[in-house]
Write an enzyme that holds these catalytic residues in place. Structure first.
Site, PDB file in Angstrom:
ATOM      1  N   ASP A 109      -2.337 -33.886  42.675  1.00 52.03           N
ATOM      2  CA  ASP A 109      -2.281 -32.571  43.329  1.00 52.03           C
ATOM      3  C   ASP A 109      -3.623 -31.843  43.260  1.00 52.03           C
ATOM      4  O   ASP A 109      -4.062 -31.239  44.239  1.00 52.03           O
ATOM      5  CB  ASP A 109      -1.195 -31.700  42.689  1.00 52.03           C
ATOM      6  CG  ASP A 109       0.205 -32.157  43.067  1.00 52.03           C
ATOM      7  OD1 ASP A 109       0.374 -32.719  44.166  1.00 52.03           O
ATOM      8  OD2 ASP A 109       1.129 -31.958  42.258  1.00 52.03           O
TER       9      ASP A 109
ATOM     10  N   LYS B  28       8.749 -33.985  38.301  1.00 57.78           N
ATOM     11  CA  LYS B  28       7.382 -34.336  37.898  1.00 57.78           C
ATOM     12  C   LYS B  28       7.224 -34.422  36.373  1.00 57.78           C
ATOM     13  O   LYS B  28       6.417 -35.206  35.876  1.00 57.78           O
ATOM     14  CB  LYS B  28       6.378 -33.344  38.487  1.00 57.78           C
ATOM     15  CG  LYS B  28       6.241 -33.467  40.008  1.00 57.78           C
ATOM     16  CD  LYS B  28       5.167 -32.552  40.549  1.00 57.78           C
ATOM     17  CE  LYS B  28       5.148 -32.605  42.074  1.00 57.78           C
ATOM     18  NZ  LYS B  28       4.083 -31.791  42.648  1.00 57.78           N
TER      19      LYS B  28
END
Ligand code: ATR
Length: 274
Positions: free
Chosen positions: A105, A69
């Protein structure tokens, strides 16, 4: 002549366990979009080269999972505000010759809490356990819901303090060790990776009242150790991270396809397949 479906994938290492292809294929079916969505194992030292190769192959977008990420954040030329502060990107879009980065997220967590579980966060006292990438990725979206305050507790205090320094502002964000957590909380979110090893962050049970909701960002076919601990100590409601997984995927789908799939039936289906 029919055109070939738009290509998407999830990239990570390891990747075999990923449920993203199942989820995105079901979204596509639901909204009648022709897409393909595959798993792509990326070499640990070849992130940039491998992603550039995917772009050459005509892939339109990719979800990014562990451990890439932050690499995706580096690669993205244009980042959303959420991705910018999260320091991590879980959704890449390749269009008009540019690489766009987003982080869904936090939206996934907040939508699961507020919509699927009807737990508004306005004026709530929130305890967040952990100070790694998973927590950093969701703090801004929690703040956007205007809770009363957020306490970030972590085994390594300095990491919690870094996050408090970064996010303290319109909402008070404080840092502490597990043993120095004071008072009861409306919501306790476990964002540590302790559950992966069936371990429990050592926090006092005095943080739980009869109205407390616990949320474990992990999920499994059984109740997580953290949620079992919360329930045994009197929490009103215990939620695991399966809904967050599907909601973050839905937000990615929305970014790519400009349509938001209905998640409720897919959450039910995935739950029954666990
Ligand atoms: P992620 O991307 O999942 O957030 P990470 O960045 O490695 O992974 O962060 C893991 C988090 O879980 C950290 O907050 C870590 O605490 P430290 O910062 O002290 O390392 C926390 N963690 C991992 N194992 C833990 C355990 N057994 N008990 C408590 N906290 C734990």
């Amino acid at each position: 002549m029919t055109s070939s479906p738009d290509k998407y994938c999830v990239i990570g290492n390891p990747i075999a366990h990923s449920k993203s292809p199942d989820i995105h294929r079901q979204f596509a079916l639901q909204v009648s979009h022709a897409i393909s969505y595959e798993k792509q194992l990326i070499d640990l030292n070849m992130f940039q080269q491998d992603v550039l190769a995917l772009i050459k192959e005509g892939v339109c977008g990719a979800n990014v999972t562990v451990p890439f990420k932050q690499d995706a954040w580096q690669l993205a030329e244009i980042k959303s505000k959420t991705a910018m502060v999260a320091g991590a990107v879980n959704t890449l879009s390749f269009k008009n010759g540019s690489v766009y980065g987003d982080n869904t997220d936090g939206v996934g967590l907040v939508r699961d809490l507020t919509i699927n579980h009807q737990q508004p966060l306005l004026n709530k006292r929130i305890l967040v356990l952990g100070a790694g990438g998973a927590v950093r990725g969701v703090l801004q979206d929690l703040i956007n819901e205007k809770p009363l305050e957020i306490v970030v507790a972590n085994r390594t205090l300095s990491k919690a303090q870094q996050l408090a320094d970064l996010f303290n502002g319109e909402v008070t964000v404080e840092a502490c060790n597990f043993e120095h957590i004071v008072g009861e909380f409306d919501l306790i979110i476990n964002g540590t990776s302790a559950s992966l090893n069936n371990e429990l962050p050592p926090i006092p049970k005095s943080v739980i009242s009869s109205a407390t909701v616990s949320y474990d960002m992990m999920y499994s076919d059984q109740e997580t150790v953290f949620n079992r601990w919360a329930k045994d100590n009197g929490a009103a409601k215990c939620i695991d991270g399966l809904g967050m997984l599907i909601e973050q995927a839905a937000e990615s789908f929305w970014i790519w396809r400009s349509v938001r799939p209905d998640t409720s039936s897919i959450i039910q289906q995935l739950r029954s397949n666990l």
